[in-house]
Design a protein around this motif. Structure first.
Motif, PDB file in Angstrom:
ATOM      1  N   LEU A   1     -53.620  15.033  23.721  1.00 39.90           N
ATOM      2  CA  LEU A   1     -53.869  14.295  23.368  1.00 39.90           C
ATOM      3  C   LEU A   1     -53.540  14.077  21.498  1.00 39.90           C
ATOM      4  N   TYR A   2     -52.746  12.916  21.416  1.00 46.34           N
ATOM      5  CA  TYR A   2     -52.604  12.954  20.109  1.00 46.34           C
ATOM      6  C   TYR A   2     -53.441  12.560  19.173  1.00 46.34           C
ATOM      7  N   ASP A   3     -54.540  12.178  18.957  1.00 45.45           N
ATOM      8  CA  ASP A   3     -55.544  11.922  17.824  1.00 45.45           C
ATOM      9  C   ASP A   3     -56.932  12.433  18.144  1.00 45.45           C
ATOM     10  N   ALA A   4     -56.857  13.697  18.850  1.00 38.41           N
ATOM     11  CA  ALA A   4     -57.326  14.502  19.352  1.00 38.41           C
ATOM     12  C   ALA A   4     -56.790  16.345  18.949  1.00 38.41           C
ATOM     13  N   THR A   5     -55.646  15.821  18.511  1.00 38.00           N
ATOM     14  CA  THR A   5     -55.203  17.080  17.945  1.00 38.00           C
ATOM     15  C   THR A   5     -54.869  16.351  16.275  1.00 38.00           C
ATOM     16  N   ALA A   6     -54.696  17.813  15.476  1.00 38.68           N
ATOM     17  CA  ALA A   6     -54.722  17.654  14.229  1.00 38.68           C
ATOM     18  C   ALA A   6     -54.251  18.953  13.646  1.00 38.68           C
ATOM     19  N   ALA A   7     -53.923  18.247  12.109  1.00 37.28           N
ATOM     20  CA  ALA A   7     -52.462  19.444  11.616  1.00 37.28           C
ATOM     21  C   ALA A   7     -52.864  19.506   9.379  1.00 37.28           C
ATOM     22  N   ALA A   8     -52.755  19.533   9.073  1.00 38.71           N
ATOM     23  CA  ALA A   8     -52.363  19.580   7.803  1.00 38.71           C
ATOM     24  C   ALA A   8     -51.968  18.315   7.075  1.00 38.71           C
ATOM     25  N   SER A   9     -51.178  17.581   7.804  1.00 39.80           N
ATOM     26  CA  SER A   9     -50.968  16.962   7.289  1.00 39.80           C
ATOM     27  C   SER A   9     -50.041  15.368   8.386  1.00 39.80           C
ATOM     28  N   VAL A  10     -50.278  14.554   8.717  1.00 38.78           N
ATOM     29  CA  VAL A  10     -49.299  13.661   9.648  1.00 38.78           C
ATOM     30  C   VAL A  10     -48.765  14.183   9.479  1.00 38.78           C
ATOM     31  N   GLN A  11     -47.190  14.119   8.996  1.00 39.36           N
ATOM     32  CA  GLN A  11     -46.535  14.505   9.055  1.00 39.36           C
ATOM     33  C   GLN A  11     -46.006  15.985   9.849  1.00 39.36           C
ATOM     34  N   ILE A  12     -47.389  16.447   9.505  1.00 37.83           N
ATOM     35  CA  ILE A  12     -46.369  18.147  10.275  1.00 37.83           C
ATOM     36  C   ILE A  12     -46.961  17.489  10.773  1.00 37.83           C
ATOM     37  N   HIS A  13     -48.127  16.972  11.895  1.00 43.70           N
ATOM     38  CA  HIS A  13     -48.560  16.756  12.740  1.00 43.70           C
ATOM     39  C   HIS A  13     -47.653  16.176  13.557  1.00 43.70           C
ATOM     40  N   HIS A  14     -46.524  15.118  13.623  1.00 43.99           N
ATOM     41  CA  HIS A  14     -45.922  14.059  14.037  1.00 43.99           C
ATOM     42  C   HIS A  14     -44.901  14.651  14.556  1.00 43.99           C
ATOM     43  N   ASP A  15     -44.324  15.439  13.709  1.00 51.75           N
ATOM     44  CA  ASP A  15     -42.565  16.585  13.819  1.00 51.75           C
ATOM     45  C   ASP A  15     -43.000  17.288  15.028  1.00 51.75           C
ATOM     46  N   ASN A  16     -44.224  18.070  14.925  1.00 56.72           N
ATOM     47  CA  ASN A  16     -44.572  18.547  16.188  1.00 56.72           C
ATOM     48  C   ASN A  16     -44.529  18.167  17.420  1.00 56.72           C
ATOM     49  N   ILE A  17     -45.829  17.022  17.189  1.00 57.35           N
ATOM     50  CA  ILE A  17     -45.083  16.405  18.567  1.00 57.35           C
ATOM     51  C   ILE A  17     -44.241  16.183  18.841  1.00 57.35           C
ATOM     52  N   THR A  18     -43.720  15.459  18.309  1.00 64.21           N
ATOM     53  CA  THR A  18     -42.198  15.276  18.649  1.00 64.21           C
ATOM     54  C   THR A  18     -41.559  16.157  19.223  1.00 64.21           C
ATOM     55  N   ASP A  19     -41.279  17.077  18.615  1.00 61.73           N
ATOM     56  CA  ASP A  19     -40.784  18.951  19.280  1.00 61.73           C
ATOM     57  C   ASP A  19     -40.964  18.890  21.000  1.00 61.73           C
ATOM     58  N   MET A  20     -42.579  18.144  21.229  1.00 63.00           N
ATOM     59  CA  MET A  20     -43.246  18.453  22.093  1.00 63.00           C
ATOM     60  C   MET A  20     -42.387  18.108  23.073  1.00 63.00           C
ATOM     61  N   GLU A  21     -42.410  16.706  22.439  1.00 67.63           N
ATOM     62  CA  GLU A  21     -42.273  15.726  23.908  1.00 67.63           C
ATOM     63  C   GLU A  21     -40.722  15.275  24.081  1.00 67.63           C
ATOM     64  N   ASN A  22     -40.157  15.675  23.480  1.00 69.79           N
ATOM     65  CA  ASN A  22     -39.053  16.484  23.659  1.00 69.79           C
ATOM     66  C   ASN A  22     -38.078  17.151  24.683  1.00 69.79           C
ATOM     67  N   VAL A  23     -39.482  18.046  24.954  1.00 68.66           N
ATOM     68  CA  VAL A  23     -39.574  18.975  26.135  1.00 68.66           C
ATOM     69  C   VAL A  23     -40.025  18.633  27.496  1.00 68.66           C
TER      70      VAL A  23
END
Length: 214
Positions: free
Chosen positions: A160-182
């Motif tokens: 759940l994209y907006d129910a998951t958090a990281a230290a910054s938006v960019q870190i969050h997005h980059d890791n989300i992208t890696d997970m989408e790719n698998v």
């Protein structure tokens, strides 16, 4: 009936929703954590209404740090912070959230909820084949749990994209992208609960608040 059966096979994992991950005075604090509180609350209420199995995944460490990752052991011991140590206020769930009857508390001491825990056998015994994951933080406990779930061949894994958090938006997005790719499904809570069907908006490029449509 088919949809009801689907939710009976699905578990919501809420990861590390504890005070020490929110309190800015804690060395474990996640800057984007407070922004996702409303979304996690909505996801939890939706899961409960659907009759899904809810698993609260938490860290609880020995105050002496004997079960902590080696790189964090300097934070533990007499006179030190001892974050999320067993029995401490910092290890409690963040205010406004509670474990209800029928829900499960799973204690871990590493990033992945599957590492050296009974989570996989618990989910198998409960007939769970699909996972929905939220909490903190994206590059560590969320990502490690997701990749272990992939290795264990869960049928569907949703973050759940907006129910998951990281230290910054960019870190969050980059890791989300890696997970989408698998093959991980990534949606907002309001998409998952069916209240809207709009796609995710473009990623903000600055700031620490992790929010997508909420």
């Amino acid at each position: 009936m088919e949809m009801a059966n689907e939710w009976s096979r699905t578990a919501l994992l809420i990861i590390d929703f504890q005070r020490d991950f929110f309190d800015e005075r804690s060395v474990f604090a996640v800057p984007g954590a407070y922004a996702i509180l409303p979304s996690v609350y909505d996801a939890l209420e939706c899961a409960r209404k659907r009759g899904m199995f809810v698993v609260w995944v938490v860290r609880e460490h020995d105050p002496e740090g004997r079960d902590v990752e080696r790189f964090r052991r300097h934070l533990y011991g007499s006179g030190k912070q001892n974050p999320v140590s067993k029995g401490s206020i910092g290890a409690e769930l963040i205010e406004g959230f509670e474990i209800k009857e029928g829900e499960y508390k799973l204690v871990k001491t590493r990033f992945s909820a599957f590492f050296d825990t009974n989570l996989h056998s618990l989910l198998q015994a409960t007939g769970i084949t699909d996972l929905v994951i939220c909490g903190v933080q994206t590059p560590n406990c969320i990502r490690q749990t997701v990749f272990d779930a992939i290795s264990l061949d869960y049928h569907s894994i949703t973050v759940l994209y907006d129910a998951t958090a990281a230290a910054s938006v960019q870190i969050h997005h980059d890791n989300i992208t890696d997970m989408e790719n698998v093959g991980v499904v990534v949606v907002r809570v309001d998409q998952w609960d069916g209240s809207v069907v709009e796609p995710l908006p473009p990623l903000p490029t600055t700031g620490n608040v992790v929010s997508a449509g909420k």
